[in-house]
Design an enzyme around this catalytic site. Sequence first.
Site, PDB file in Angstrom:
ATOM      1  N   CYS A   1       0.837  -1.196   0.000  1.00  0.00           N
ATOM      2  CA  CYS A   1       0.000   0.000   0.000  1.00  0.00           C
ATOM      3  C   CYS A   1       0.873   1.249   0.000  1.00  0.00           C
ATOM      4  O   CYS A   1       1.404   1.642   1.047  1.00  0.00           O
ATOM      5  CB  CYS A   1      -0.917  -0.005   1.220  1.00  0.00           C
ATOM      6  SG  CYS A   1      -1.935   1.465   1.363  1.00  0.00           S
TER       7      CYS A   1
ATOM      8  N   CYS B   1      -0.413   4.066   2.178  1.00  0.00           N
ATOM      9  CA  CYS B   1      -0.167   3.909   3.616  1.00  0.00           C
ATOM     10  C   CYS B   1       1.305   4.130   3.964  1.00  0.00           C
ATOM     11  O   CYS B   1       1.629   4.763   4.958  1.00  0.00           O
ATOM     12  CB  CYS B   1      -0.526   2.500   4.090  1.00  0.00           C
ATOM     13  SG  CYS B   1      -1.985   1.773   3.396  1.00  0.00           S
ATOM     14  N   ASP B   2       2.185   3.583   3.156  1.00  0.00           N
ATOM     15  CA  ASP B   2       3.589   3.480   3.569  1.00  0.00           C
ATOM     16  C   ASP B   2       4.572   4.335   2.772  1.00  0.00           C
ATOM     17  O   ASP B   2       5.716   4.497   3.183  1.00  0.00           O
ATOM     18  CB  ASP B   2       4.054   2.013   3.445  1.00  0.00           C
ATOM     19  CG  ASP B   2       3.259   1.087   4.352  1.00  0.00           C
ATOM     20  OD1 ASP B   2       2.780   1.558   5.390  1.00  0.00           O
ATOM     21  OD2 ASP B   2       3.123  -0.105   4.009  1.00  0.00           O
TER      22      ASP B   2
END
Length: 314
Positions: A136, A139-140
């Site tokens: 992701c 997200c990261d």
Amino acid sequence: MAREVEKVVIIGSGCAGYTAALYSARANLKPLVLTGAMPGGLLTTTSIVENYPGFPEGVDGTDLMIRMQQQAERFGARVEFGSAVESVDFSSHPFRLTVDGAEVRALTVIIATGAGHRHLDLESEAALEKKGVTYCATCDGALPMFRNQPLVVVGGGDSACEEATYLTRFASRVYLVHRRGQLRASQIMAQRVLDSDKIEPVWDSVVTEVLDVAQDKVTAVRLKNLKTQGDRTIDCAGLFVAIGHVPNTQLFKGQIAMDEAGYVARREGAQTSVPGVFVAGDCSDHVYRQAITAAGMGCQAAIEAERFLGQQNL
Ligand code: NAP
């Protein structure tokens, strides 16, 4: 002794499931949450979540899910950890679920079983998950370990193109590795990738190994060109696998309407093809797939379950 008929059973405990639990608990419906094998859902597989509103410093994915669980429990949600739903029967009402060998009957069911990231199924990929291998970019991608570093994205669909484009904000260079010579992504997303001077497509290639398990971090990926059979190694600090998702909906096959890929078909709001069965989150959403959208759908499902019970005088 047979269990009482439940008013609301929620299958799944990600953002969708716990938000549904919070809302139905506050409506005094004492929901039963069956967490499944991955309590907290996919968010527990990521590190810092920086795009969930209300946490300006970011929040650890697992912490966020524990908070959601506690918030739902505070109002009377009952959470059964690890309980495996073995089968469901939505053909008569109350609905019947077999949970760890026992029967649970329910007036409404909220399906919030989520989706899993499709994996490359490499041992080195599994060993380096959260240590540079991620599923992701949203997200990261902004984590310090990836800043100003070369990064590799795998996949040729909209997700891979979106992730590669997003990562250009942080990375020194982005390699987009695709197993064919043509992107599957929509034209606008594909064009964005092809026009970027920071993204380098690597065609007809698959990842055969993620290095370096011995160092316990990602330092490079080894690739094979499927046309030439030649090997190549690309140095990188991160591998972003974006080869699609698999909705966790096997259990409901034949019971409710789904699309070809197995995503539960959502009718108006959170309704499914079976009145009284509602759906929320990634198991019915292949477009947004964000924690906040899953939470929003969980809220919708709970409100609709409450209305259904009211309309039926249940
Ligand atoms: P997808 O369209 O199914 O694409 C998956 C990609 O991964 C394909 O290019 C596929 O290659 C490749 N792939 C699959 N298995 C692989 C493997 N084992 N090894 C290497 N490569 C593999 O999935 P997606 O990109 O996640 O998109 C899913 C849906 O969400 C689509 O409908 C998409 O339009 C939508 N979506 C929309 C947006 C947006 O509009 N903003 C953003 C993201 C996703 P092949 O091409 O060879 O099959």
